[in-house]
Design a protein around this motif. Sequence first.
Motif, PDB file in Angstrom:
ATOM      1  N   HIS A  18       0.892  -0.994   0.042  1.00 50.96           N
ATOM      2  CA  HIS A  18      -0.164   0.017   0.074  1.00 50.96           C
ATOM      3  C   HIS A  18       0.777   1.235  -0.124  1.00 50.96           C
ATOM      4  N   HIS A  19       0.661   2.365  -1.022  1.00 53.86           N
ATOM      5  CA  HIS A  19       1.484   3.419  -1.068  1.00 53.86           C
ATOM      6  C   HIS A  19       0.805   4.441  -0.468  1.00 53.86           C
ATOM      7  N   LEU A  53      -3.975   3.455  -8.463  1.00 56.74           N
ATOM      8  CA  LEU A  53      -3.917   3.204  -6.744  1.00 56.74           C
ATOM      9  C   LEU A  53      -5.679   3.349  -6.661  1.00 56.74           C
ATOM     10  N   TYR A 103      -5.610  -2.549  -3.259  1.00 55.00           N
ATOM     11  CA  TYR A 103      -4.987  -1.154  -3.018  1.00 55.00           C
ATOM     12  C   TYR A 103      -4.823  -0.614  -4.657  1.00 55.00           C
ATOM     13  N   CYS A 104      -4.812  -1.316  -5.455  1.00 56.34           N
ATOM     14  CA  CYS A 104      -4.510  -0.849  -6.638  1.00 56.34           C
ATOM     15  C   CYS A 104      -5.163  -1.659  -7.808  1.00 56.34           C
ATOM     16  N   SER A 138       2.756  10.091  -4.927  1.00 53.44           N
ATOM     17  CA  SER A 138       2.667   9.104  -3.814  1.00 53.44           C
ATOM     18  C   SER A 138       4.078   8.927  -3.381  1.00 53.44           C
TER      19      SER A 138
END
Length: 863
Positions: free
Chosen positions: A729-730, A806, A818-819, A839
């Motif tokens: 997760h970014h 994302l 998450y993406c 990000s």
Amino acid sequence: MPNCTRSLICIRSLALLMLMMLSVNPDIAQEKKIKEASKNVIYVDKQGTMRWVTDNSPLALFGVNYTTPFAHAYRAHQRLGIPHEKAIDEDVYHFARLGLDAYRVHVWDCEISDTLGNLINNEHLRLFDYLLYRLKERGIKILITPIAYWGNGYPEPEEKTPGFSTKYGKSNCLTNTEAIRAQENYLFQFVNHVNQYTDIAYKDDPDIIAFEISNEPHHEGTAGETTGFINRMVQAIRRSGCSKPLFYNVSHSTCLAEAYYDANIQGGTFQWYPTGLVKRHELKGNFLPNVAVYLIPFDTIANYKKMARIVYEYDAADIGRSYIYPYIAKSFCEAGFQFATQFSYDPLHMAYANTEYHTHYMNLAYAPRKALSLKIAGEAFHRLPRNKKAGTYPGDTVFDAFRVSYKNDLAEMFTEEKFMYTNHTGTQPPSPDKLKHIAGYGHSSVVMYDGYGAYFLDRLETGVWRLEVMPDAIWVKDPFERASPEKEVSVIISRKWPMTINLPDLGTYFSFKGLNKGNEHLGAADGNTIVITPGTYLLSRKGKETGRKGNDTWGNITLDEFVAPPTTCKKTYVLHKPFDEIAAGRPYNVLAKVVSVSEPDEVNIYIYGRRWRPEIVEMNKTAAYTYSAVIDTNLVQEGFLRYYISVRQNGSVHTYPAGNEGSPSDWDFIGQEPYQVRVVNPSSPICLFDAGRDGNSIYGNDLFRILPSGNPGESILSMNIKNLRTDGHHNALRFYFAEKLKGRYPDLLSCKQIVLNGYSLTGDPQVIQVGLVNNLGITHAVSLTIQPDYGEYIIPLKDLQQVKTLILPNTYPDFLPYCYEPDKAYPFDLNTSESIQFSIGPDIHENEYNNPHGAAIEKIYLK
């Protein structure tokens, strides 16, 4: 054992059985008959599929949550002087009109229980009984969650309530011995409660198909403790004789998923908030990637496939557009869900202000296009197969008989018998002569209508149709802002509009007759066109005789039913958002909505330039409530273009944006804040993001602040992260800039670079990723390293490469992806870009994840 002994025992057993049968209490016998007559209508098979008892077919139920008997909604109706029963009757009719067949609510146990878990038979419980009674009349099936664990205040301050949840709180309710006993007592009494309107106990009501034990429990104990707790709750319900399927929430504390599925339940409940919650403004951009797939990471657990799946709550929160709900329904079907209820339907009399849950907005009268989208989603949910993938986004936006279009803000359904749409559409239904049901908004090949309300056309028999038309609903404020009962976000106007109907079954010169109470309109069409006010009508082909009457039933409604608020618009609104920036020497098109009960006599633009007297430009009506004008190039010069819009109406003039009485040409005009547009040289840089001006409209994760910059008069977007997550997760933020660029799109062709002004916050170089997100939701990005000193960083547009999209804002539940990777590679096109994304995470080595990370961004622009 000797045979004679066996025989003696059998004789005694038979005698005892006969004695018991002779001594059965008549009341008990009658109760047994009632139970047998009202046995469960669904069951869960060994493969985890919910099926109807009558024919073993799989069920599909789709609807809403709704809360009028409880909490804020209960109090709001009291303050408005609206009888709760009236409110319930009206809203349940709209459920039926939208084709909904499912209902769910988490009951505010704090309002109907004491600290020992005894059920309090009060006004809240009576109204809940009444609501269930009305839902049953419409054939709507019910899932009840008896325990909410919430207080009853939101969005107001909490009240002092008598229940066990108030005494113990959610966390202690899951572990405290006395709290657990109270819940056992409460559940036993709750399912045994006899509805005073139906005389059927909840446990025996065939339309209450199942119970979800509690709402979002958030367990923190061991697996054994969790399974043990659930089983105690199950046993409390089963002790009542209830045999309905029991469900438990499995989408929270998912580290305990196996413990949930080890319990004696028949299914798990899930939520979905794919755009997060409570952003306090409408989110802009394409959010179809957010709802393209619902992946369950614990679907390999041994008992998972034996359990049914329900979506107890979902919504595309803070989204005001209409394209998204059928696509959500598609993803639900692909994940195998059989029951889904949107959270939460706004009661009609409260929807003008959207005070209940201002991150959601769903109501047929006040949000008609969203409600139509929900109706189409229900059609998709009933029609699509389960556990079968339709395709990969964006290649799957046309599926079965449905289409969703972000670009056109449109969701639609088209079969031989049904044609439904949420906005103007050019789609041709496959067989107009076979149509039986139309539900729409705006213009189509079948119906042309200028009004701002939903309409429904249903064929009753050959040549005879029922028409229902809702009044106009216009949003005058962002409904997702902080709410107040003193602030209208949507107004209703009931007025006449022409409607052209092109149905082969009706032909031309058909007759129309009002059906609802007080509707005396009747006449014949002029060709295919009638002029009507909101209401219900009987339409008959020319020469067709019919015996249909207003009180005839059709499906689960009667022909003359009609529910709509009266006109609520008490003043004139001018809705106009000027362009941020335009290029000098080009004409400027001004578009405004003038929302008023009566037509304006004239609408004018007053432009203030270098002359003392203003230039006046007349605005022309181009559509319902819509006016436009073009400001000539000689008035669009470098500097600032300042103007007012004035509306002459009923002998007076009001001038906007302030809405003051008077004209800008009056010597004593007091308006000091005109609309303002920056006018720049066509070669000037194009600003995509300015932290000071745009910071409040960012969305993503919450790890950011807007702070003063070291540069005078400027601000920075500050992103500070102590530790990067190791699960991929970014930490990312996004800003929708498309509206800022409306006046500069012709200049995009000459842009070759993105320029970022900013610096690292860590004292060391910082890697960040900067990307542009297009109108498909696809991202092209590049990583760069910024230094601790303030600098200008240049990114050639040719260096942008497609990356994973994302999912922003962060979604609930947090186990979802998450993406998202699209179905193929798409070339970068600046003209379709809508959002800037930055990000921290991509291209950072794992051994640096535990280091502090941070960046400050002041501006991003195209050059």
